[in-house]
Structure formats: structure tokens, C-alpha cells
Design an enzyme around this catalytic site. Structure first.
Site, short mmCIF file in Angstrom:
data_model
loop_
_atom_site.label_atom_id
_atom_site.label_comp_id
_atom_site.label_asym_id
_atom_site.label_seq_id
_atom_site.Cartn_x
_atom_site.Cartn_y
_atom_site.Cartn_z
N HIS A 178 40.93 39.71 49.09
CA HIS A 178 42.13 39.04 48.57
C HIS A 178 42.51 37.90 49.51
O HIS A 178 43.66 37.77 49.94
CB HIS A 178 43.28 40.04 48.43
CG HIS A 178 44.32 39.59 47.43
ND1 HIS A 178 44.98 40.45 46.60
CD2 HIS A 178 44.82 38.34 47.13
CE1 HIS A 178 45.84 39.79 45.84
NE2 HIS A 178 45.76 38.51 46.15
N ILE B 76 45.85 26.01 38.66
CA ILE B 76 44.62 26.26 39.40
C ILE B 76 43.41 26.03 38.51
O ILE B 76 42.44 25.36 38.91
CB ILE B 76 44.62 27.70 39.96
CG1 ILE B 76 45.73 27.84 41.02
CG2 ILE B 76 43.27 28.05 40.56
CD1 ILE B 76 45.96 29.26 41.48
N GLU C 160 43.67 48.01 46.19
CA GLU C 160 43.33 47.22 47.36
C GLU C 160 43.80 47.95 48.61
O GLU C 160 44.98 48.24 48.72
CB GLU C 160 43.96 45.82 47.27
CG GLU C 160 43.32 44.96 46.19
CD GLU C 160 43.84 43.54 46.16
OE1 GLU C 160 44.96 43.30 46.67
OE2 GLU C 160 43.16 42.66 45.62
N ARG D 236 43.71 38.39 39.54
CA ARG D 236 44.28 39.72 39.72
C ARG D 236 43.21 40.77 39.41
O ARG D 236 42.48 40.65 38.42
CB ARG D 236 45.49 39.94 38.81
CG ARG D 236 46.76 39.28 39.29
CD ARG D 236 47.30 39.96 40.55
NE ARG D 236 48.56 39.39 41.02
CZ ARG D 236 48.64 38.41 41.90
NH1 ARG D 236 47.55 37.86 42.40
NH2 ARG D 236 49.82 37.98 42.32
N ASP E 250 37.43 38.63 44.50
CA ASP E 250 38.38 38.51 45.62
C ASP E 250 39.55 39.47 45.46
O ASP E 250 40.27 39.72 46.42
CB ASP E 250 38.92 37.08 45.71
CG ASP E 250 39.86 36.90 46.89
OD1 ASP E 250 39.44 37.17 48.03
OD2 ASP E 250 41.02 36.50 46.67
#
Length: 322
Positions: free
Chosen positions: A278, A154, A259, A230, A254
Site C-alpha cells: 500500500h 488519477i 492489510e 482498494r 498494491d
């Protein structure tokens, strides 16, 4: 009939997975809760475990005495005790390449949103304030430096996208192998030189709270932090304090801990912070690919074949998983 446990999933149903697992005559059951005790109870007579974000701990693995395979519906493995699974001879798989375009696009969207103060202006105009000066200064992106921490699949694609926009690209990773469009820098140098610090590294014991009071203080007061990897990479209390002290200009987040987080508290309620739920991995195509590939991994193991993306392949010793 073999059974597989689905610990958790964010999509509407699991009919896709259920249909694929039926090819191996496998029953798919769903845990009613994600706590350790419940997961351990439901995993006891299962031959496979599929897990998204729920923690598959040592206790869950110890209870799953018939389990041969733990399949992560995603990339990161920080929610699975891989060493314990290996001790029990359980294969662990993931899907490390299913959402590269989506995460790159989401990360770039956060960068552009912060650069042009899109969220701030949107909030202002929706509340009736039409004032260009409210979010100044604004800087030309091609004059800016982006620092990427973690340059894997990525990070490498993201680096090339930023270079194509005319940005100077700095990179930091353990191997020091980075794309030609970027320059490797030590962490301190990257933090001190970057207008955007982007986290695209895995969460490990070494990277936990990588962005803390000390590292945040090394950033430029005009810089932004972006995290689409993360939540545990960032000490969010320290981030809130750094924003309060003016040690950085804002953030794009994000991923959080926990969460969902308490959105009424800083740093999430700070107007200089963009928060998304997320969602960086998500697209219709990516999720269908992920679910299909994970289900196929489970079927392969149940049928004595080799699944793709075994992360503890040392267990095989040259043999099939049967």
C-alpha cells in the site's frame, strides 16, 4: 480545551499535526488500538476525528457525541460511515488530490515491471539463474492495450502517460467522459481486449469484488491485472484460482484485503504477482502535504471556518460549520 482523536497513522510520529492543531488550542490524542470498542471509547469527548485506515463505524460515530468533524487522511471514504456521520451533523472531509502523481507513477511502475518481467528476472538472477528464456514471451509495450477502470483524476493522468508510451488506451467509467487519448468501452469489452487491466476506481457497494471469478475469466490469458486503488475491488481467492488455471498472466497488487495479507498464501506468493505494501500514495512531499492539509481542515472547523473538500456539504445549507 477541544480534543481530536487520531485513530491510526502509518508515519513515525504526529508532531506535525500536533503543532498545527495547537493553533486552535486543540489536544491531539491517539487511540491505542483500532478496534471498534476502543475507538468508540476514545472518541466520546472529542470534537474531531482524524483517521487513516481504521474503520470509523456507526458505533464509533454514535459514541462521539461532541464530534463535529471526521477528517480522512487520504482519498477514499470506504472506512467511514459517511451517512451516519451526516445524520449526526458531522462534516466529513478528505484530500482527493494530494498524491495523483505518486499513484500514477506507482501504477505505471507496476505495469512496466509486469511487461518486462522485472520482478521475475530479479528473483531468478538473485537465486543464481541467469536465463533470458525463463520469463518469455516479452512483448513490445507500444503494441499493447491498457484498459483503465475508473477514469477520475488519477485515471485520466495515467491514461495520458500510457498513450505517450504508444499504448492503445481503453477506459470504463459511469459517466462515459474519458480523455481524448482513450476510447470508452463496456466492462466486458475492456476486459476482453486489454493486455493490462488497471483498477483506479473507488470502492463502493457496486464495485466491491468487481474482479471476481466471472470477470477474471473474461480477461485474456496473456493479460495482467493491476490494482492500486482498494483491495476490496478484487476477490483475491478468485484471483489466485484464475492464476492457477492460467486465465491471466500475472498481477500487480498494491492494496489487499486484509492489510497486511498472509504473504505465504496465493495469490501473494505467486512469482507472477508483484506485491507492494500500500505504498502507491507515498512520497515525502505527498505525505507532508496530506498531513498538513488534514490538520488545517480540523483547525478550520474548530475555529468556525469552512474546511476544504467537504464530502457531505449538503449539511451546511449555506452556513459556516460553526
Amino acid at each position: 480545551m477541544p480534543r481530536a482523536l487520531y485513530t491510526d497513522y502509518p508515519w513515525a510520529d504526529i508532531e506535525l499535526e500536533r503543532a498545527i492543531l495547537a493553533e486552535a488550542n486543540c489536544e491531539l490524542i491517539v487511540a491505542p488500538a483500532e478496534d471498534e470498542q476502543t475507538l468508540a471509547e476514545y472518541a466520546r469527548d472529542c470534537q474531531a476525528i482524524l483517521t487513516c485506515w481504521a474503520k470509523v463505524t456507526a458505533a464509533v460515530i454514535d459514541a462521539a457525541k461532541d464530534c463535529r468533524h471526521i477528517a480522512r487522511t487520504g482519498i477514499g471514504l470506504d472506512n467511514i460511515d459517511v451517512p451516519r456521520a451526516s445524520e449526526h451533523g458531522m462534516l466529513v472531509t478528505n484530500v482527493p488530490d494530494y498524491c495523483v502523481p505518486e499513484v500514477v507513477e506507482h501504477t505505471l511502475a507496476l505495469l512496466l515491471g509486469l511487461a518486462r518481467k522485472i520482478a521475475f528476472y530479479h528473483s531468478e538472477t538473485k537465486s543464481g539463474i541467469y536465463n533470458i528464456n525463463a520469463a518469455l514471451p516479452l512483448e513490445r509495450l507500444e503494441d499493447q492495450t491498457v484498459g483503465i477502470i475508473g477514469v477520475g483524476q488519477i485515471g485520466s493522468v495515467f491514461a495520458r502517460k500510457c498513450a505517450a508510451l504508444g499504448m492503445r488506451v481503453l477506459a470504463n467509467n459511469r459517466s462515459r467522459e474519458v480523455p481524448e487519448c482513450s476510447q470508452w468501452r463496456s466492462l466486458d469489452d475492456l476486459l476482453g481486449q486489454s493486455d493490462y487491466v488497471v483498477l483506479l476506481c473507488p470502492l463502493t457497494p457496486e464495485t466491491a469484488n468487481l474482479m471476481n471469478a466471472d470477470t477474471l475469466a473474461k480477461m485474456k490469458p496473456t493479460a495482467f491485472l493491476i490494482n492500486t486503488s482498494r483491495g476490496g475491488l478484487v476477490d483475491h481467492a478468485a484471483l489466485a484460482r484464475a492464476l492457477e488455471l492460467g486465465q491471466l498472466a500475472g498481477a500487480g497488487l498494491d492494496v489487499q484485503v486484509p492489510e497486511p495479507p498472509d504473504l505465504s498464501q496465493p495469490p501473494y506468493n505467486d512469482r507472477r504477482v508483484i506485491v507492494t505494501p500500500h505504498a502507491a500514495f507515498y512520497s515525502t512531499r505527498a505525505v507532508e502535504e496530506l498531513r498538513t492539509r488534514v490538520a488545517r481542515q480540523v483547525v478550520a472547523v474548530l475555529q468556525g471556518r469552512m474546511p476544504e473538500n467537504i464530502v457531505n456539504s449538503h449539511l451546511l445549507g449555506g452556513h459556516s460549520p460553526a
